[in-house]
Design a protein around this motif. Sequence first.
Motif, mmCIF file in Angstrom:
data_model
loop_
_atom_site.group_PDB
_atom_site.id
_atom_site.type_symbol
_atom_site.label_atom_id
_atom_site.label_comp_id
_atom_site.label_asym_id
_atom_site.label_seq_id
_atom_site.Cartn_x
_atom_site.Cartn_y
_atom_site.Cartn_z
ATOM 1 N N LEU A 84 0.824 -1.214 0.000
ATOM 2 C CA LEU A 84 0.000 0.000 0.000
ATOM 3 C C LEU A 84 0.855 1.260 0.000
ATOM 4 C CD1 LEU A 84 -2.793 -1.275 2.355
ATOM 5 C CD2 LEU A 84 -3.158 -0.332 0.065
ATOM 6 N N LYS A 85 0.323 2.271 -0.681
ATOM 7 C CA LYS A 85 0.991 3.554 -0.813
ATOM 8 C C LYS A 85 0.090 4.657 -0.255
ATOM 9 C CE LYS A 85 2.852 1.970 -5.251
ATOM 10 N NZ LYS A 85 2.957 2.270 -6.712
ATOM 11 N N PRO A 86 0.648 5.776 0.112
ATOM 12 C CA PRO A 86 -0.189 6.876 0.612
ATOM 13 C C PRO A 86 -1.292 7.284 -0.366
ATOM 14 C CG PRO A 86 2.096 7.294 1.143
ATOM 15 C CD PRO A 86 2.085 6.066 0.274
ATOM 16 N N GLU A 87 -1.025 7.170 -1.645
ATOM 17 C CA GLU A 87 -2.041 7.545 -2.634
ATOM 18 C C GLU A 87 -3.188 6.549 -2.719
ATOM 19 O OE1 GLU A 87 1.262 7.334 -3.087
ATOM 20 O OE2 GLU A 87 1.767 6.507 -5.083
ATOM 21 N N ASP A 88 -3.094 5.432 -2.015
ATOM 22 C CA ASP A 88 -4.225 4.494 -1.932
ATOM 23 C C ASP A 88 -5.247 4.931 -0.887
ATOM 24 O OD1 ASP A 88 -1.843 1.832 -2.297
ATOM 25 O OD2 ASP A 88 -3.171 2.650 -3.843
ATOM 26 N N THR A 89 -4.931 5.959 -0.153
ATOM 27 C CA THR A 89 -5.830 6.453 0.879
ATOM 28 C C THR A 89 -7.152 6.920 0.307
ATOM 29 O OG1 THR A 89 -4.029 7.111 2.360
ATOM 30 C CG2 THR A 89 -6.128 8.273 2.623
ATOM 31 N N GLY A 90 -8.226 6.563 0.997
ATOM 32 C CA GLY A 90 -9.548 6.991 0.570
ATOM 33 C C GLY A 90 -10.609 6.109 1.196
ATOM 34 N N VAL A 91 -11.841 6.406 0.853
ATOM 35 C CA VAL A 91 -12.956 5.559 1.255
ATOM 36 C C VAL A 91 -13.199 4.552 0.143
ATOM 37 C CG1 VAL A 91 -15.374 5.466 1.926
ATOM 38 C CG2 VAL A 91 -13.978 7.437 2.588
ATOM 39 N N TYR A 92 -13.246 3.302 0.523
ATOM 40 C CA TYR A 92 -13.440 2.219 -0.443
ATOM 41 C C TYR A 92 -14.872 1.708 -0.365
ATOM 42 C CZ TYR A 92 -8.509 2.015 -1.581
ATOM 43 O OH TYR A 92 -7.250 2.318 -2.039
#
Length: 124
Positions: A84-92
Amino acid sequence: QFQLAESGGGLVQPGGSLRLSCSASGFTLDAYAIGWFRQAPGQERERVSCIAVSGNMKSYSASAHGRFVISRGSNMAFLQMNSLKPEDTGVYFCAVVRVKLGCSSVPATSYEYWGQGTQVTVSS
């Protein structure tokens, strides 16, 4: 009442892994393709991955390809997220759509039922 519920989100360090789950209640997922979507703050919802009814046809976004694995079974869907990378952050979100063949060309607006989402935060 048809409902989808996501779980498995959380805070993870870069390089870590999470496994998201999507469970259905009130209906069976057998006739639906299933998609996983991510919405980051200030950005539009984007499809990360989808899996066809058969389970044999899967599609991934460029950012997810090689790191995420989508699967389905027992009236649930899963998204294994690795490296996982910081840019994977979000609501899924998980969502479903009736489509006989592949799901790669189905727009988000065609999905019929959506879950409430689970927050994924990748940060050190």
